[in-house]
Motif scaffolding. Structure first.
Motif, PDB file in Angstrom:
ATOM      1  N   ILE A 107      13.226  -4.318  19.415  1.00  0.00           N
ATOM      2  CA  ILE A 107      12.858  -3.432  20.516  1.00  0.00           C
ATOM      3  C   ILE A 107      13.533  -3.928  21.789  1.00  0.00           C
ATOM      4  CG2 ILE A 107      10.941  -2.326  21.717  1.00  0.00           C
ATOM      5  CD1 ILE A 107       9.114  -3.245  19.440  1.00  0.00           C
ATOM      6  N   GLU A 108      14.310  -3.055  22.416  1.00  0.00           N
ATOM      7  CA  GLU A 108      15.038  -3.416  23.645  1.00  0.00           C
ATOM      8  C   GLU A 108      14.270  -2.959  24.883  1.00  0.00           C
ATOM      9  OE1 GLU A 108      18.821  -1.556  23.125  1.00  0.00           O
ATOM     10  OE2 GLU A 108      19.608  -3.197  21.902  1.00  0.00           O
ATOM     11  N   ASN A 109      14.678  -3.520  26.024  1.00  0.00           N
ATOM     12  CA  ASN A 109      14.115  -3.137  27.318  1.00  0.00           C
ATOM     13  C   ASN A 109      12.620  -3.447  27.408  1.00  0.00           C
ATOM     14  OD1 ASN A 109      14.279  -2.043  29.967  1.00  0.00           O
ATOM     15  ND2 ASN A 109      13.579  -0.051  29.216  1.00  0.00           N
ATOM     16  N   VAL A 110      12.224  -4.595  26.879  1.00  0.00           N
ATOM     17  CA  VAL A 110      10.813  -4.994  26.890  1.00  0.00           C
ATOM     18  C   VAL A 110      10.561  -5.937  28.058  1.00  0.00           C
ATOM     19  CG1 VAL A 110       8.956  -6.075  25.567  1.00  0.00           C
ATOM     20  CG2 VAL A 110      10.715  -4.736  24.382  1.00  0.00           C
ATOM     21  N   LYS A 111       9.462  -5.727  28.727  1.00  0.00           N
ATOM     22  CA  LYS A 111       9.112  -6.543  29.889  1.00  0.00           C
ATOM     23  C   LYS A 111       8.660  -7.928  29.448  1.00  0.00           C
ATOM     24  CE  LYS A 111       6.171  -6.541  34.010  1.00  0.00           C
ATOM     25  NZ  LYS A 111       5.132  -5.804  34.778  1.00  0.00           N
TER      26      LYS A 111
ATOM     27  N   SER B  66       0.835  -1.206   0.000  1.00  0.00           N
ATOM     28  CA  SER B  66       0.000   0.000   0.000  1.00  0.00           C
ATOM     29  C   SER B  66       0.869   1.255   0.000  1.00  0.00           C
ATOM     30  CB  SER B  66      -0.916   0.005   1.234  1.00  0.00           C
ATOM     31  OG  SER B  66      -1.616   1.227   1.324  1.00  0.00           O
ATOM     32  N   ILE B  67       0.505   2.221  -0.830  1.00  0.00           N
ATOM     33  CA  ILE B  67       1.204   3.510  -0.846  1.00  0.00           C
ATOM     34  C   ILE B  67       0.516   4.507   0.090  1.00  0.00           C
ATOM     35  CG2 ILE B  67       2.069   3.194  -3.191  1.00  0.00           C
ATOM     36  CD1 ILE B  67      -0.172   5.058  -4.145  1.00  0.00           C
ATOM     37  N   GLN B  68      -0.588   4.086   0.693  1.00  0.00           N
ATOM     38  CA  GLN B  68      -1.333   4.982   1.573  1.00  0.00           C
ATOM     39  C   GLN B  68      -0.971   4.802   3.049  1.00  0.00           C
ATOM     40  OE1 GLN B  68      -5.375   3.992   0.536  1.00  0.00           O
ATOM     41  NE2 GLN B  68      -5.392   5.335  -1.236  1.00  0.00           N
ATOM     42  N   ILE B  69      -0.269   3.737   3.364  1.00  0.00           N
ATOM     43  CA  ILE B  69       0.103   3.498   4.760  1.00  0.00           C
ATOM     44  C   ILE B  69       1.292   4.384   5.129  1.00  0.00           C
ATOM     45  CG2 ILE B  69       1.598   1.536   4.181  1.00  0.00           C
ATOM     46  CD1 ILE B  69       0.693   0.250   6.827  1.00  0.00           C
ATOM     47  N   LEU B  70       1.167   5.094   6.244  1.00  0.00           N
ATOM     48  CA  LEU B  70       2.239   5.979   6.703  1.00  0.00           C
ATOM     49  C   LEU B  70       3.222   5.240   7.601  1.00  0.00           C
ATOM     50  CD1 LEU B  70       0.404   9.318   7.610  1.00  0.00           C
ATOM     51  CD2 LEU B  70       1.738   8.792   5.571  1.00  0.00           C
ATOM     52  N   ASN B  71       2.682   4.495   8.549  1.00  0.00           N
ATOM     53  CA  ASN B  71       3.511   3.751   9.488  1.00  0.00           C
ATOM     54  C   ASN B  71       2.630   2.799  10.279  1.00  0.00           C
ATOM     55  OD1 ASN B  71       2.526   5.194  12.020  1.00  0.00           O
ATOM     56  ND2 ASN B  71       3.440   6.917  10.902  1.00  0.00           N
ATOM     57  N   THR B  72       3.265   1.986  11.096  1.00  0.00           N
ATOM     58  CA  THR B  72       2.565   1.104  12.024  1.00  0.00           C
ATOM     59  C   THR B  72       3.047   1.429  13.422  1.00  0.00           C
ATOM     60  OG1 THR B  72       2.343  -0.651  10.381  1.00  0.00           O
ATOM     61  CG2 THR B  72       2.114  -1.287  12.691  1.00  0.00           C
ATOM     62  N   GLU B  73       2.113   1.747  14.301  1.00  0.00           N
ATOM     63  CA  GLU B  73       2.453   2.096  15.677  1.00  0.00           C
ATOM     64  C   GLU B  73       2.510   0.819  16.524  1.00  0.00           C
ATOM     65  OE1 GLU B  73       0.192   6.460  15.698  1.00  0.00           O
ATOM     66  OE2 GLU B  73      -0.677   4.745  16.777  1.00  0.00           O
ATOM     67  N   ILE B  74       3.623   0.612  17.192  1.00  0.00           N
ATOM     68  CA  ILE B  74       3.813  -0.578  18.031  1.00  0.00           C
ATOM     69  C   ILE B  74       3.960  -0.127  19.482  1.00  0.00           C
ATOM     70  CG2 ILE B  74       5.214  -2.636  18.428  1.00  0.00           C
ATOM     71  CD1 ILE B  74       6.289  -2.236  15.532  1.00  0.00           C
ATOM     72  N   TYR B  75       3.032  -0.558  20.320  1.00  0.00           N
ATOM     73  CA  TYR B  75       3.027  -0.191  21.740  1.00  0.00           C
ATOM     74  C   TYR B  75       3.497  -1.393  22.565  1.00  0.00           C
ATOM     75  CZ  TYR B  75       0.212   3.819  20.269  1.00  0.00           C
ATOM     76  OH  TYR B  75      -0.237   4.967  19.658  1.00  0.00           O
ATOM     77  N   TYR B  76       4.446  -1.164  23.461  1.00  0.00           N
ATOM     78  CA  TYR B  76       4.990  -2.249  24.277  1.00  0.00           C
ATOM     79  C   TYR B  76       5.243  -1.738  25.700  1.00  0.00           C
ATOM     80  CZ  TYR B  76       9.489   0.068  23.585  1.00  0.00           C
ATOM     81  OH  TYR B  76      10.508   0.988  23.578  1.00  0.00           O
ATOM     82  N   ILE B  77       5.421  -2.665  26.632  1.00  0.00           N
ATOM     83  CA  ILE B  77       5.661  -2.328  28.026  1.00  0.00           C
ATOM     84  C   ILE B  77       7.146  -2.480  28.333  1.00  0.00           C
ATOM     85  CG2 ILE B  77       5.049  -2.803  30.430  1.00  0.00           C
ATOM     86  CD1 ILE B  77       2.743  -1.796  28.712  1.00  0.00           C
ATOM     87  N   GLN B  78       7.715  -1.433  28.878  1.00  0.00           N
ATOM     88  CA  GLN B  78       9.119  -1.476  29.266  1.00  0.00           C
ATOM     89  C   GLN B  78       9.283  -2.220  30.594  1.00  0.00           C
ATOM     90  OE1 GLN B  78      11.141   2.508  27.812  1.00  0.00           O
ATOM     91  NE2 GLN B  78       9.255   2.992  28.913  1.00  0.00           N
ATOM     92  N   LYS B  79      10.503  -2.540  30.950  1.00  0.00           N
ATOM     93  CA  LYS B  79      10.780  -3.293  32.168  1.00  0.00           C
ATOM     94  C   LYS B  79      10.323  -2.546  33.425  1.00  0.00           C
ATOM     95  CE  LYS B  79      14.624  -6.086  30.441  1.00  0.00           C
ATOM     96  NZ  LYS B  79      16.066  -6.423  30.584  1.00  0.00           N
ATOM     97  N   ASN B  80      10.263  -1.208  33.346  1.00  0.00           N
ATOM     98  CA  ASN B  80       9.816  -0.429  34.492  1.00  0.00           C
ATOM     99  C   ASN B  80       8.294  -0.315  34.566  1.00  0.00           C
ATOM    100  OD1 ASN B  80       9.216   1.358  32.438  1.00  0.00           O
ATOM    101  ND2 ASN B  80      10.664   2.943  33.104  1.00  0.00           N
ATOM    102  N   GLY B  81       7.592  -0.968  33.638  1.00  0.00           N
ATOM    103  CA  GLY B  81       6.131  -0.968  33.636  1.00  0.00           C
ATOM    104  C   GLY B  81       5.477   0.127  32.822  1.00  0.00           C
ATOM    105  N   GLU B  82       6.268   1.034  32.271  1.00  0.00           N
ATOM    106  CA  GLU B  82       5.703   2.120  31.470  1.00  0.00           C
ATOM    107  C   GLU B  82       5.538   1.693  30.011  1.00  0.00           C
ATOM    108  OE1 GLU B  82       8.103   5.571  31.893  1.00  0.00           O
ATOM    109  OE2 GLU B  82       7.663   5.831  34.030  1.00  0.00           O
ATOM    110  N   GLU B  83       4.482   2.214  29.385  1.00  0.00           N
ATOM    111  CA  GLU B  83       4.231   1.892  27.973  1.00  0.00           C
ATOM    112  C   GLU B  83       5.012   2.849  27.082  1.00  0.00           C
ATOM    113  OE1 GLU B  83       0.365   0.463  25.630  1.00  0.00           O
ATOM    114  OE2 GLU B  83       0.317   2.620  26.003  1.00  0.00           O
TER     115      GLU B  83
END
Length: 236
Positions: free
Chosen positions: A200-204, A169-186
Motif C-alpha cells: 500500500i503506497e501513500n500511507v501516513k 476458508s472457502i466462505q471468506i470473500l475478502n479482507t478490508e484494510i483501512y489505512y490513513i493516507q498522507k493527506n489524513g484521509e482514510e
C-alpha cells in the motif's frame, strides 16, 4: 343332501353379512368428506427458490392461479407465519407471475420446513401447501468466523507491506484494510483470499491500520458477515 344345503346357506349368509359390513366401513370413512361437500382448491405455488440470510430467508416464488390474492408462509415449526398480498401483472394475466419475499425472525440452526399456501381474496379457499427446506445463519455462525491472520508488516518511504497467513476458508470473500493516507484521509483496499501479501503506497507514517474479514456462508446467501476489527500502528 340336506346337510350340504344348510352349509351352502350358511356360507351365503356369511358372505352377505361380510359385504354389508364392508360397505358400512367404507361409508363410515367417506362420511366426513361427503358432509363437507366438494373441496375447492386453488392452484398451488409453481416453484420455490430459497436463499439463506442472517436470521431471515428470502424466497423467490412463481404462481399462476388467477384467483391467488394472498400468500401465507408458515415456519419455525409453524409457530410463526406471515401473510403477503399477491398482485398479478395486468399485461400478462394468464401467465405465471413471480414474487420475491423476505421471511423475518427465522431461527438459526438445521434446515427447517417452510410451508407456502395460496389463498383467495377472502381467505376462504386455499391451495395445497408447498414445502421447502432452508436454514438461516445467526449469532452462532458470527462467533465461528475468524479474521484473516496477519504475519508481519513493514513500512518504508510511504509504502506499507503486509504479509498474511494463507486462508483455507472457502466462505471468506475478502479482507478490508483501512489505512490513513498522507493527506489524513482514510482509504480502504480489499485483500482477496488467494493473496498472501499486499503493498500500500501513500500511507501516513505512525498512523493506525485496521482490518476485518468478510464472509458469505454459502454462494447464494443474501447477507454477509463481518469479523471484529484488528488493528496495528505503523512503526510498532
Amino acid at each position: 343332501m340336506m346337510m350340504k344345503t344348510k352349509i351352502y346357506t350358511a356360507l351365503i349368509t356369511l358372505a352377505v353379512l361380510g359385504m354389508c359390513l364392508s360397505c358400512t366401513d367404507i361409508n363410515h370413512l367417506h362420511e366426513p368428506y361427503l358432509e363437507r361437500g366438494e373441496q375447492i382448491y386453488l392452484g398451488k405455488i409453481d416453484s420455490v427458490h430459497m436463499y439463506a440470510g442472517k436470521n431471515r430467508i428470502e424466497a423467490g416464488l412463481w404462481f399462476s392461479d388467477v384467483r391467488a390474492k394472498n400468500l401465507v408462509v408458515k415456519y419455525n415449526g409453524e409457530t410463526d407465519s406471515i401473510c403477503i398480498p399477491l398482485e398479478r401483472e395486468p399485461e400478462r394475466p394468464l401467465r405465471s407471475d413471480s414474487i420475491l419475499i423476505k421471511i423475518p425472525n427465522v431461527n438459526e440452526g438445521t434446515a427447517m420446513t417452510f410451508k407456502f399456501i395460496i389463498y383467495d381474496a377472502n381467505m376462504k379457499y386455499k391451495s395445497l401447501p408447498v414445502e421447502s427446506l432452508c436454514s438461516a445463519y445467526g449469532d452462532n455462525y458470527q462467533e465461528s468466523i475468524l479474521n484473516r491472520r496477519l504475519i508481519n508488516h513493514s513500512y518504508e518511504n510511504g509504502t506499507l507491506t503486509i504479509g498474511w497467513l494463507r486462508t483455507g476458508s472457502i466462505q471468506i470473500l475478502n479482507t478490508e484494510i483501512y489505512y490513513i493516507q498522507k493527506n489524513g484521509e482514510e482509504n480502504m483496499i480489499k485483500l482477496l483470499p488467494n493473496e498472501v501479501s499486499c503493498f500500500i503506497e501513500n500511507v501516513k507514517a505512525g498512523s493506525k491500520v485496521r482490518y476485518r474479514s468478510v464472509f458469505r456462508p454459502e454462494a447464494s446467501a443474501i447477507d454477509l458477515f463481518y469479523t471484529e476489527y484488528n488493528e496495528f500502528t505503523i512503526g510498532e
